[in-house]
Design a protein around this motif. Structure first.
Motif, PDB file in Angstrom:
ATOM      1  N   GLN A  17       0.809  -1.219   0.000  1.00 25.36           N
ATOM      2  CA  GLN A  17       0.000   0.000   0.000  1.00 25.36           C
ATOM      3  C   GLN A  17       0.845   1.273   0.000  1.00 25.36           C
ATOM      4  O   GLN A  17       0.542   2.223  -0.720  1.00 25.36           O
ATOM      5  N   ASP A  18       1.895   1.312   0.803  1.00 21.59           N
ATOM      6  CA  ASP A  18       2.721   2.517   0.867  1.00 21.59           C
ATOM      7  C   ASP A  18       3.358   2.826  -0.492  1.00 21.59           C
ATOM      8  O   ASP A  18       3.405   3.988  -0.921  1.00 21.59           O
ATOM      9  N   LEU A  19       3.836   1.785  -1.171  1.00 15.73           N
ATOM     10  CA  LEU A  19       4.475   1.985  -2.471  1.00 15.73           C
ATOM     11  C   LEU A  19       3.454   2.404  -3.519  1.00 15.73           C
ATOM     12  O   LEU A  19       3.732   3.252  -4.373  1.00 15.73           O
ATOM     13  N   LEU A  20       2.262   1.820  -3.462  1.00 18.73           N
ATOM     14  CA  LEU A  20       1.220   2.191  -4.410  1.00 18.73           C
ATOM     15  C   LEU A  20       0.834   3.656  -4.250  1.00 18.73           C
ATOM     16  O   LEU A  20       0.737   4.406  -5.227  1.00 18.73           O
ATOM     17  N   HIS A  21       0.636   4.100  -3.019  1.00 19.35           N
ATOM     18  CA  HIS A  21       0.220   5.487  -2.781  1.00 19.35           C
ATOM     19  C   HIS A  21       1.328   6.475  -3.119  1.00 19.35           C
ATOM     20  O   HIS A  21       1.044   7.625  -3.478  1.00 19.35           O
ATOM     21  N   SER A  43       5.249   4.466  -6.629  1.00 15.53           N
ATOM     22  CA  SER A  43       6.474   3.710  -6.918  1.00 15.53           C
ATOM     23  C   SER A  43       6.163   2.374  -7.596  1.00 15.53           C
ATOM     24  O   SER A  43       5.160   1.731  -7.288  1.00 15.53           O
ATOM     25  N   SER A  44       7.041   1.960  -8.490  1.00 16.58           N
ATOM     26  CA  SER A  44       6.973   0.617  -9.066  1.00 16.58           C
ATOM     27  C   SER A  44       7.723  -0.340  -8.146  1.00 16.58           C
ATOM     28  O   SER A  44       8.633   0.059  -7.427  1.00 16.58           O
ATOM     29  N   TYR A  45       7.339  -1.615  -8.169  1.00 16.03           N
ATOM     30  CA  TYR A  45       8.011  -2.590  -7.311  1.00 16.03           C
ATOM     31  C   TYR A  45       7.779  -4.009  -7.822  1.00 16.03           C
ATOM     32  O   TYR A  45       6.920  -4.243  -8.684  1.00 16.03           O
ATOM     33  N   GLU A  82      -8.307  -0.733  -6.121  1.00 13.74           N
ATOM     34  CA  GLU A  82      -9.135  -0.502  -4.947  1.00 13.74           C
ATOM     35  C   GLU A  82      -8.364   0.242  -3.860  1.00 13.74           C
ATOM     36  O   GLU A  82      -8.885   1.147  -3.209  1.00 13.74           O
ATOM     37  N   VAL A  83      -7.107  -0.134  -3.657  1.00 10.60           N
ATOM     38  CA  VAL A  83      -6.276   0.527  -2.650  1.00 10.60           C
ATOM     39  C   VAL A  83      -6.035   1.991  -3.027  1.00 10.60           C
ATOM     40  O   VAL A  83      -6.103   2.885  -2.179  1.00 10.60           O
TER      41      VAL A  83
END
Length: 350
Positions: free
Chosen positions: A27-31, A34-36, A234-235
């Motif tokens: 979630q932190d990376l999505l918000h 960032s790509s991962y 959704e996130v």
């Protein structure tokens, strides 16, 4: 740089509200935009076994088939996700097709996809004990930034190919004995296949159109990619969600039904998506990192004068645009303009 114009079934592309949140959702990376990459643990049954002689290399695990597919190439909202799936060669058809009925994610309902992904992540499941998977989540922000570079543009095909190669390399590094690789093509299948054969010479490589329908491991990879993207949408949407009218009215004793929220599938052809974009557009900054700014849909909205703020940049060579013009009135031509930036010298008399 533009949107994919392919026809999509919006009902099949829109996530279910209770989509399974897999371990691939960070979630932190999505918000943060960032790509991962996420790799599942290699099942013990697929790991290499140590030999009796510690000076010899470990005995490889069972020969595996590996498939790769993507989800979210055409949408204007959300990440593009590449999924990878591997399992022992003899189990490919019996386990994936006959027992669990995997198929191309585009023909499975969102609920069925979500349930299959949940089984894959459940320790008691035969999918969990016999299979491994991975995803590369390519954020909308990074996709757009790469496609809009002023020099040496990094187009979507090149980004997708690098994601595929990186995922496969990652599985090899984990010690999985990959013997067959199946991939849904990007562009010309034969050209792509020859490139991959040089990179992975120890495995048989097959690149084909509609591979997600032809090969069970590619079908499973497409499910991993699609459910990860569904959950990511959704996130990302949660950051925009405000209390519904129903929730607000409950405190006041009113039970009116709320207006249905959401931005739909994220595809430009989805009316819910385009309506959300128009209603939630900042007149200066547009949207957050969930939007692909290199897409035509976004560009058109940003260029629309009735929605976006009109910004006029100074013309090159216009003297009024000099930085020094912001520090006071115009100076005489003979004055020391730079020297007066920090005040003027004065004569001190003692």
């Amino acid at each position: 740089m533009g949107d994919s114009q392919m026809d999509v079934d919006v009902s099949l592309e829109t996530p279910v509200p209770d989509v399974f949140i897999a371990p691939s959702i960070k979630q932190d990376l999505l918000h943060s935009g960032s790509s991962y990459t996420h790799f599942s643990a290699v099942p013990p049954t697929l790991q290499s076994k140590p030999k009796g002689d510690p000076t010899q290399d470990p005995q490889p695990g069972p020969a595996c088939a590996l498939g790769v597919d993507e989800a979210g190439r055409g949408p204007v909202l959300g990440p593009m996700v590449y999924g990878l799936f591997y399992l022992p060669l003899p189990l490919s058809d019996p386990l994936l097709r006959e027992t669990h009925h995997f198929d191309d994610s585009k023909v499975l309902t969102p609920a069925v996809r979500s349930n299959l992904m949940e089984k894959l992540c459940t320790p008691e499941s035969d999918l969990y004990t016999q299979c491994g998977w991975a995803v590369e989540v390519m954020s909308a922000r990074d996709i757009g930034a790469n496609m809009m570079k002023p020099t040496s543009t990094y187009n979507l095909n090149a980004q997708a190919m690098d994601a595929t190669i990186g995922l496969i390399h990652g599985v090899f590094k984990q010690g999985v004995n990959v013997k067959e690789i199946y991939i849904d093509t990007i562009g010309n299948p034969s050209t792509y296949q020859k490139k991959l054969e040089k990179i992975f010479p120890t495995a048989k490589v097959t690149v084909a159109k509609k591979a997600d329908s032809l090969y069970p491991c590619v079908s499973a990879a497409s499910v991993c990619a699609k459910v990860t993207r569904d959950a990511a949408l959704e996130v990302l949407y949660e950051s925009y969600v405000e209390p519904t009218k129903e929730e607000q009215d409950e405190e006041m004793g009113n039970t009116r039904a709320p207006v249905e929220p959401g931005w739909g599938s994220g595809y430009p052809s989805d009316a819910r998506c385009t309506t959300w974009l128009k209603r939630n557009m900042d007149p200066v900054f547009g949207w957050g990192s969930e939007a692909r700014f290199s897409w035509g849909t976004v560009k058109d909205l940003l260029d629309a004068k009735e929605i976006a703020a009109n910004v006029e940049w100074p013309v090159d060579g216009d003297e009024s645009s000099r930085l020094t013009s912001y520090f006071g009135a115009e100076k005489d031509k003979d004055s020391d303009e730079l020297g007066s930036w920090f005040g003027q010298s004065i004569e001190v008399v003692f």
